[in-house]
Design an enzyme around this catalytic site. Structure first.
Site, short mmCIF file in Angstrom:
data_model
loop_
_atom_site.label_atom_id
_atom_site.label_comp_id
_atom_site.label_asym_id
_atom_site.label_seq_id
_atom_site.Cartn_x
_atom_site.Cartn_y
_atom_site.Cartn_z
N HIS A 142 -76.17 17.92 -9.69
CA HIS A 142 -77.47 18.60 -9.71
C HIS A 142 -78.00 18.63 -11.14
CE1 HIS A 142 -76.07 20.82 -5.90
NE2 HIS A 142 -77.16 20.18 -5.56
N CYS A 144 -74.03 27.61 -10.44
CA CYS A 144 -73.91 27.15 -9.04
C CYS A 144 -73.45 28.27 -8.10
CB CYS A 144 -72.93 25.99 -8.94
SG CYS A 144 -73.47 24.49 -9.77
#
Length: 284
Positions: free
Chosen positions: A182, A276
């Site tokens: 990501h 995260c």
């Protein structure tokens, strides 16, 4: 998307660094590398994840957040969702709206429904990005600018849709090398003036853009692997970071940040760290 401002003590976020007040986490009760979906998992596929250690580390993480006066909401965990610990990916909060993402990988599809159920139980409204491929780890918010990473999890159509919804914001697509999971694994804004970056993953054009906006802290290849960019700012220049990322932590301290070192190295074997593992829903 135009909103009428109203008093709401449950939800509000405008960036990644204001004082964190409420955040959603999920314990790694059933965490396992069931299906390899990123480079970090490839490295640890044979070794696997020691659940007892991961749970102990996560409890300590929660304790430290609560010790800092942050309300921690723990979503219910389910055996069929081994990646649930990474709550950031299932959504993001912008203003008073929680956007619920559409998960890209089969192993994660359905996690959105757990979040939606909690939001409905709490009578909190949300916007479902049901037609878009987008995950919250690719969304980095800094005031009127929203950086959205283009990955195999987040598509250009989602960026275009967001820009249409959020006409008062600049929604900026940031492509990066596919091997990185990501955007927040290679870039993270940690104050109005400072950002962490792993330059080899990004285009020269975007590095130049970030250089014009932020004092950039370069993260080494070694510390990118241990997710040096994926720190969490909880406000008042306090940053949660891994003890192993010594260079990143030293550079943060040099810039006046208070670094709170927390060991969640068992959890990062699955490819995500502090950012995260947290879905902020109230900052400020």
């Amino acid at each position: 998307m135009n909103e009428t401002p109203k008093v709401n003590h449950k939800t509000y976020c405008a960036n990644e660094y204001d004082l964190l007040r409420r955040v959603i986490l999920c314990a790694p009760q059933y965490m396992t590398i069931r299906e390899v979906i990123n480079e970090t998992q490839k490295e640890f596929e044979d070794e696997g994840i020691h659940i007892k250690t991961a749970l102990k580390q996560h409890r300590e993480f929660v304790r430290i957040l609560e010790e800092q006066g942050i309300e921690v909401i723990l979503l219910p965990y389910h055996k069929k969702y081994p990646e649930q610990v990474f709550t950031r990916d299932i959504g993001f909060t912008l203003g008073q709206t929680i956007f619920v993402a559409k998960m890209a990988h089969d192993v994660r599809i359905g996690e959105e429904d757990v979040l939606k159920r909690w939001l409905e139980d709490e009578e909190m409204s949300y916007y479902s990005l049901a037609e878009d491929r987008i995950e919250g780890g690719d969304v980095v918010i800094d005031g009127k600018t929203i950086y959205v990473g283009l990955s195999n999890r987040t598509h250009q159509q989602a960026v275009d849709h967001l820009q249409g919804l959020l006409n008062q914001f600049e929604v900026k697509a940031i492509p990066f090398k596919e091997k990185y999971l990501h955007l927040d694994c290679v870039f993270n804004v940690i104050s109005p003036e400072v950002a962490l970056i792993y330059p080899p993953a990004l285009t020269k054009e975007d590095i130049d853009l970030f250089s014009s906006r932020y004092d950039l802290i370069d993260v080494s290849e070694e510390e990118q692997f241990t997710l040096g960019t994926n720190v969490l700012n909880i406000g008042n220049k306090k940053i949660l970071s891994l003890p192993v990322n010594k260079q990143v932590n030293e550079k943060l301290r040099d810039r006046g940040f208070e670094v709170i070192e927390v060991d969640i190295t068992e959890i990062i074997k699955s490819g995500g760290s502090f950012r995260c593992c947290t879905l902020p829903i109230l900052r400020g």
